[in-house]
Design an enzyme around this catalytic site. Structure first.
Site, PDB file in Angstrom:
ATOM      1  N   HIS A 190     -33.711  98.565  34.841  1.00  0.00           N
ATOM      2  CA  HIS A 190     -34.448  97.254  35.705  1.00  0.00           C
ATOM      3  C   HIS A 190     -34.381  97.741  36.806  1.00  0.00           C
ATOM      4  O   HIS A 190     -35.326  97.208  37.777  1.00  0.00           O
ATOM      5  CB  HIS A 190     -33.393  96.637  35.734  1.00  0.00           C
ATOM      6  CG  HIS A 190     -33.595  96.179  34.088  1.00  0.00           C
ATOM      7  ND1 HIS A 190     -32.633  94.761  33.807  1.00  0.00           N
ATOM      8  CD2 HIS A 190     -34.441  96.395  33.215  1.00  0.00           C
ATOM      9  CE1 HIS A 190     -32.886  94.708  32.327  1.00  0.00           C
ATOM     10  NE2 HIS A 190     -34.378  96.243  31.969  1.00  0.00           N
ATOM     11  N   ASP A 193     -35.754  93.067  26.959  1.00  0.00           N
ATOM     12  CA  ASP A 193     -35.161  93.733  27.817  1.00  0.00           C
ATOM     13  C   ASP A 193     -36.198  94.706  28.840  1.00  0.00           C
ATOM     14  O   ASP A 193     -36.890  94.369  27.933  1.00  0.00           O
ATOM     15  CB  ASP A 193     -33.723  95.047  28.336  1.00  0.00           C
ATOM     16  CG  ASP A 193     -34.211  96.098  26.700  1.00  0.00           C
ATOM     17  OD1 ASP A 193     -35.416  96.711  26.658  1.00  0.00           O
ATOM     18  OD2 ASP A 193     -33.346  96.834  27.717  1.00  0.00           O
TER      19      ASP A 193
END
Length: 258
Positions: A88, A143
């Site tokens: 991320h 995700d």
């Protein structure tokens, strides 16, 4: 050991290649770390004025490495928290960097691989490319920015369909839905992406950067949402449905979520 992500800078264009071809470029811990290092390198290099992201071998990215998750056993929650922290952060860096970022999509982009397509500014796909979210098929949660960026790219209804049904989009469907900007013959994907990158590399970089900054500030919240994604997939991997979904996928059988 070979690096899982390769970086080559030539004529102000950085080419980022996911380099686990034997595993469909599935995202494991080493690749998460290497992807972040690649993103930070491009972000810090003033000579990099365009970036191309692609996958080695036949496929772009299969998403998360389910075998690696299964091997963690009861430690999978912590493992996924750490893995998504690296990935991320990389996605945030690619999304926010001044240089335009282009996805050159070869073969399949699944799960987190779709997130890597979504993080780019423009995407070019090969005619045989396929796109699928796949998370709910193995009892996991989205995700890699998908829950934030995908609805903004294709619309909420279409994103929900992709998340909930695991529908596979062809390259032409992905083009029609706005997930990619262009579809070309498979052998031409990387050449077309590099041609576009070369155009950006010789263009007004700070003007492109201003466009990206304005679009980002008009729609804040990516990093906060990715933090929620990391916690959600870690929790789901510990749930019996997540454990069963991953086992069933690896054992090539239908999952039993009863």
């Amino acid at each position: 050991m070979n690096e899982t992500v390769l970086v080559e800078v030539r004529e102000r264009v950085a080419t980022i290649t996911l380099n686990r071809a034997e595993g469909g470029n599935a995202l494991d811990m080493a690749m998460g770390r290497d992807l972040l290092a690649a993103a930070l390198r491009c972000e810090a290099d003033a000579q990099v004025r365009a970036v191309v992201v692609t996958g080695a071998g036949k496929h772009f990215c299969f998403g998360g490495d389910l075998r690696g998750m299964a091997d963690q056993g009861e430690r999978v929650g912590g493992y996924l928290n750490e893995l998504t922290t690296h990935i991320h952060a990389a996605i945030s860096a690619f999304t926010r960097m001044r240089a335009p970022v282009i996805a050159a999509v070869n073969g399949t982009a699944a799960g987190g691989g779709v997130g890597l397509v979504c993080m780019t500014d423009l995407a070019i796909a090969g005619r045989s490319s396929r796109f699928t979210l796949a998370y709910t098929g193995v009892g996991l949660a989205p995700d890699c920015s998908t829950s934030f960026l995908l609805p903004r790219i294709v619309g909420r209804r279409r994103a929900a369909e992709l998340f909930l049904t695991n529908r596979v989009l062809s390259a032409d469907e992905a083009l029609a839905w706005g997930l990619v900007n262009q579809v070309v013959e498979d052998a031409e994907v990387l050449d077309q992406a590099h041609a576009l990158a070369a155009r950006f590399a010789s263009g007004p970089t700070e003007s492109y950067s201003a466009v990206k900054r304005l679009m980002d500030t008009a729609d804040p919240g990516l990093e906060a949402q990715m933090a929620r994604e990391g916690r959600a997939i870690a929790a789901q991997a510990l749930h019996p449905h997540g454990a069963e979904g991953v086992r069933a996928f690896l054992e090539k059988r239908k999952a039993n979520f009863d």
